[in-house]
Design a protein around this motif. Sequence first.
Motif, mmCIF file in Angstrom:
data_model
loop_
_atom_site.group_PDB
_atom_site.id
_atom_site.type_symbol
_atom_site.label_atom_id
_atom_site.label_comp_id
_atom_site.label_asym_id
_atom_site.label_seq_id
_atom_site.Cartn_x
_atom_site.Cartn_y
_atom_site.Cartn_z
ATOM 1 N N VAL A 13 0.738 -1.195 0.066
ATOM 2 C CA VAL A 13 0.099 -0.193 0.074
ATOM 3 C C VAL A 13 0.937 1.271 -0.081
ATOM 4 O O VAL A 13 0.653 2.154 -0.880
ATOM 5 C CB VAL A 13 -0.891 -0.015 1.130
ATOM 6 N N VAL A 14 1.964 1.278 0.592
ATOM 7 C CA VAL A 14 2.757 2.583 0.798
ATOM 8 C C VAL A 14 3.426 2.741 -0.586
ATOM 9 O O VAL A 14 3.501 3.569 -1.096
ATOM 10 C CB VAL A 14 3.828 2.159 1.712
ATOM 11 N N LEU A 15 3.971 1.417 -1.224
ATOM 12 C CA LEU A 15 4.600 1.554 -2.420
ATOM 13 C C LEU A 15 3.748 2.095 -3.519
ATOM 14 O O LEU A 15 4.365 2.691 -4.293
ATOM 15 C CB LEU A 15 5.358 0.265 -2.854
ATOM 16 N N LEU A 16 2.523 1.720 -3.605
ATOM 17 C CA LEU A 16 1.432 2.174 -4.301
ATOM 18 C C LEU A 16 1.329 3.599 -4.444
ATOM 19 O O LEU A 16 1.065 4.418 -5.228
ATOM 20 C CB LEU A 16 0.280 1.459 -4.035
ATOM 21 N N ALA A 17 1.171 4.138 -2.947
ATOM 22 C CA ALA A 17 0.910 5.637 -2.698
ATOM 23 C C ALA A 17 1.846 6.252 -3.223
ATOM 24 O O ALA A 17 1.891 7.298 -3.692
ATOM 25 C CB ALA A 17 0.602 5.847 -1.085
ATOM 26 N N LEU A 18 3.284 5.819 -3.008
ATOM 27 C CA LEU A 18 4.347 6.661 -3.272
ATOM 28 C C LEU A 18 4.477 6.701 -4.855
ATOM 29 O O LEU A 18 4.921 7.788 -5.592
ATOM 30 C CB LEU A 18 5.572 5.983 -2.753
ATOM 31 N N GLY A 19 4.148 5.418 -5.341
ATOM 32 C CA GLY A 19 4.060 5.599 -6.872
ATOM 33 C C GLY A 19 3.361 6.312 -7.475
ATOM 34 O O GLY A 19 3.697 7.331 -8.524
ATOM 35 N N THR A 20 2.125 6.330 -7.150
ATOM 36 C CA THR A 20 1.122 7.390 -7.574
ATOM 37 C C THR A 20 1.437 8.773 -7.200
ATOM 38 O O THR A 20 1.206 9.834 -8.316
ATOM 39 C CB THR A 20 -0.373 7.044 -6.897
ATOM 40 N N GLY A 21 1.883 9.272 -6.421
ATOM 41 C CA GLY A 21 2.304 10.394 -6.163
ATOM 42 C C GLY A 21 3.454 10.803 -6.892
ATOM 43 O O GLY A 21 3.541 12.197 -7.608
ATOM 44 N N ALA A 22 4.394 9.984 -7.390
ATOM 45 C CA ALA A 22 5.477 10.332 -8.371
ATOM 46 C C ALA A 22 5.060 10.546 -9.516
ATOM 47 O O ALA A 22 5.777 11.647 -10.233
ATOM 48 C CB ALA A 22 6.622 9.167 -8.428
ATOM 49 N N VAL A 23 4.020 9.694 -9.838
ATOM 50 C CA VAL A 23 3.480 9.813 -11.284
ATOM 51 C C VAL A 23 2.800 11.248 -11.535
ATOM 52 O O VAL A 23 2.907 11.965 -12.503
ATOM 53 C CB VAL A 23 2.353 8.854 -11.614
ATOM 54 N N ARG A 24 2.154 11.606 -10.450
ATOM 55 C CA ARG A 24 1.555 12.976 -10.339
ATOM 56 C C ARG A 24 2.437 14.047 -10.403
ATOM 57 O O ARG A 24 2.331 14.961 -11.331
ATOM 58 C CB ARG A 24 0.663 12.926 -9.185
ATOM 59 N N VAL A 25 3.492 13.832 -9.738
ATOM 60 C CA VAL A 25 4.665 14.986 -9.897
ATOM 61 C C VAL A 25 5.076 14.965 -11.331
ATOM 62 O O VAL A 25 5.235 16.073 -11.958
ATOM 63 C CB VAL A 25 5.785 14.758 -8.815
#
Length: 105
Positions: A13-25
Amino acid sequence: MTAEFALLLPTVVVLLALGTGAVRVVVAQVQCVDAARAGARAAARGEGPDVVRWAARAAGPRGAEVSVRVAGSSVTVEVSSRQRIAGPVGGTVLARGSATAAAES
């Protein structure tokens, strides 16, 4: 449910949240660069500062800040946007783009 799965699930879950945030940036960064180019093109065509800002805001991410600087016959348009990173890390990242164009004769 096994103990291994119980330990693995929060990590996923943490890795998915970080990945989503990185894509957004990354998407916001590309939008800022495209918006700065759109504003610089409008300035090169001889449009006024208000039209240049409008063109850049229309192409940029929501809530983007636009600045226009005129120096001689060139115009520099800078677009920036703060992007919130989701997940346990939190915080914000500044996405920024800049483009310079010479006025057309």
